[in-house]
Design a protein around this motif. Structure first.
Motif, short mmCIF file in Angstrom:
data_model
loop_
_atom_site.label_atom_id
_atom_site.label_comp_id
_atom_site.label_asym_id
_atom_site.label_seq_id
_atom_site.Cartn_x
_atom_site.Cartn_y
_atom_site.Cartn_z
N GLU A 142 -24.61 -25.96 14.40
CA GLU A 142 -24.53 -27.32 14.91
C GLU A 142 -25.94 -27.71 15.36
N LEU A 143 -26.39 -28.89 14.94
CA LEU A 143 -27.76 -29.31 15.24
C LEU A 143 -27.79 -30.40 16.32
N GLN A 144 -28.93 -30.54 16.94
CA GLN A 144 -29.12 -31.57 17.97
C GLN A 144 -28.89 -32.98 17.41
N THR A 145 -29.09 -33.15 16.13
CA THR A 145 -28.92 -34.45 15.49
C THR A 145 -27.46 -34.84 15.31
N GLY A 146 -26.55 -33.90 15.57
CA GLY A 146 -25.13 -34.15 15.34
C GLY A 146 -24.65 -33.64 14.00
N LYS A 147 -25.58 -33.27 13.15
CA LYS A 147 -25.22 -32.70 11.85
C LYS A 147 -24.91 -31.22 12.02
N ALA A 148 -24.29 -30.64 11.00
CA ALA A 148 -24.03 -29.21 10.98
C ALA A 148 -24.37 -28.68 9.59
N ILE A 149 -24.94 -27.50 9.55
CA ILE A 149 -25.26 -26.85 8.29
C ILE A 149 -24.45 -25.56 8.21
N ALA A 150 -23.78 -25.37 7.08
CA ALA A 150 -22.94 -24.18 6.89
C ALA A 150 -23.43 -23.37 5.70
N TRP A 151 -23.65 -22.08 5.94
CA TRP A 151 -23.96 -21.12 4.90
C TRP A 151 -22.64 -20.46 4.54
N CYS A 152 -22.16 -20.68 3.31
CA CYS A 152 -20.79 -20.30 2.92
C CYS A 152 -20.77 -19.25 1.82
N LEU A 153 -19.85 -18.31 1.98
CA LEU A 153 -19.64 -17.23 1.01
C LEU A 153 -18.14 -17.17 0.71
N GLU A 154 -17.81 -17.08 -0.57
CA GLU A 154 -16.40 -16.98 -0.95
C GLU A 154 -16.26 -16.03 -2.12
N MET A 155 -15.28 -15.14 -2.02
CA MET A 155 -15.01 -14.21 -3.12
C MET A 155 -13.52 -14.27 -3.45
N SER A 156 -13.24 -14.44 -4.73
CA SER A 156 -11.86 -14.43 -5.21
C SER A 156 -11.77 -13.48 -6.40
N TRP A 157 -10.57 -13.25 -6.85
CA TRP A 157 -10.38 -12.33 -7.96
C TRP A 157 -9.07 -12.63 -8.66
N ASN A 158 -9.00 -12.16 -9.89
CA ASN A 158 -7.74 -12.18 -10.65
C ASN A 158 -7.67 -10.87 -11.43
N SER A 159 -6.80 -10.77 -12.37
CA SER A 159 -6.63 -9.50 -13.08
C SER A 159 -7.80 -9.17 -14.00
N ASP A 160 -8.68 -10.14 -14.27
CA ASP A 160 -9.78 -9.92 -15.19
C ASP A 160 -11.15 -9.76 -14.54
N ARG A 161 -11.35 -10.42 -13.37
CA ARG A 161 -12.71 -10.43 -12.84
C ARG A 161 -12.75 -10.83 -11.37
N TRP A 162 -13.92 -10.62 -10.79
CA TRP A 162 -14.25 -11.05 -9.44
C TRP A 162 -15.13 -12.29 -9.57
N LEU A 163 -15.00 -13.23 -8.64
CA LEU A 163 -15.79 -14.44 -8.64
C LEU A 163 -16.39 -14.61 -7.24
N ILE A 164 -17.71 -14.71 -7.17
CA ILE A 164 -18.41 -14.83 -5.88
C ILE A 164 -19.21 -16.12 -5.90
N GLU A 165 -18.94 -16.97 -4.90
CA GLU A 165 -19.61 -18.26 -4.80
C GLU A 165 -20.29 -18.40 -3.44
N THR A 166 -21.48 -18.97 -3.44
CA THR A 166 -22.23 -19.21 -2.21
C THR A 166 -22.81 -20.61 -2.25
N SER A 167 -22.96 -21.20 -1.07
CA SER A 167 -23.55 -22.53 -0.99
C SER A 167 -24.01 -22.78 0.44
N VAL A 168 -24.90 -23.77 0.57
CA VAL A 168 -25.29 -24.26 1.89
C VAL A 168 -24.90 -25.73 1.91
N LEU A 169 -24.11 -26.10 2.90
CA LEU A 169 -23.57 -27.45 3.00
C LEU A 169 -24.02 -28.11 4.30
N VAL A 170 -24.19 -29.43 4.26
CA VAL A 170 -24.48 -30.18 5.48
C VAL A 170 -23.30 -31.11 5.73
#
Length: 134
Positions: free
Chosen positions: A60-88
């Motif tokens: 959470e920033l003094q400006t009222g904005k927020a920045i999120a560093w995000c990590l997500e991992m999912s899977w199915n019977s064939d593979r693993w999927l890893i996604e990352t992003s930085v969001l404001v």
């Protein structure tokens, strides 16, 4: 310990190391003058049709904005999927400020390697984001 148990332990150890890196990121961000609060989570979440490993560090920033560093991992019977992003998050909603390639792995060994690499790339990206101009 059997092989399946050893593999489960390996996965848990990598998740714990990734969590440790996210904790360190939160601690580092907390020291920045522009940051007023840090929120952090790493959870394994059951949704209706899937299970995800979801993690974030939210500054959470003094400006009222927020920045999120995000990590997500999912899977199915064939593979693993890893996604990352930085969001404001601001008065206009949520927007991506840094995108990373989606990582796909077909084996446990590759998944562990990709999860570690994705986490480190995400954490290290904080060094290149100017919190005063976001």
């Amino acid at each position: 310990m059997d092989t399946k148990s050893q593999n489960a332990v390996r996965m848990l150890e990598v998740i714990a190391r990734c969590n440790h890196e996210m904790v360190k990121l939160g601690s580092t961000l907390r020291l920045r003058q522009q940051v007023t609060e840090i929120k952090r989570s790493l959870e394994c979440v059951l949704y209706t049709d899937t299970v995800l490993l979801e993690g974030y560090v939210d500054a959470e920033l003094q400006t009222g904005k927020a920045i999120a560093w995000c990590l997500e991992m999912s899977w199915n019977s064939d593979r693993w999927l890893i996604e990352t992003s930085v969001l404001v998050n601001d008065e206009h909603g949520q927007n991506s400020i840094k995108e990373f390639p989606v990582r796909i792995a077909e084996t446990l060994d590759e998944c562990l390697k990709q999860l570690t690499s994705a986490t480190m790339e995400l954490v290290n990206s904080a060094n290149s984001i100017n919190l005063t101009t976001v």
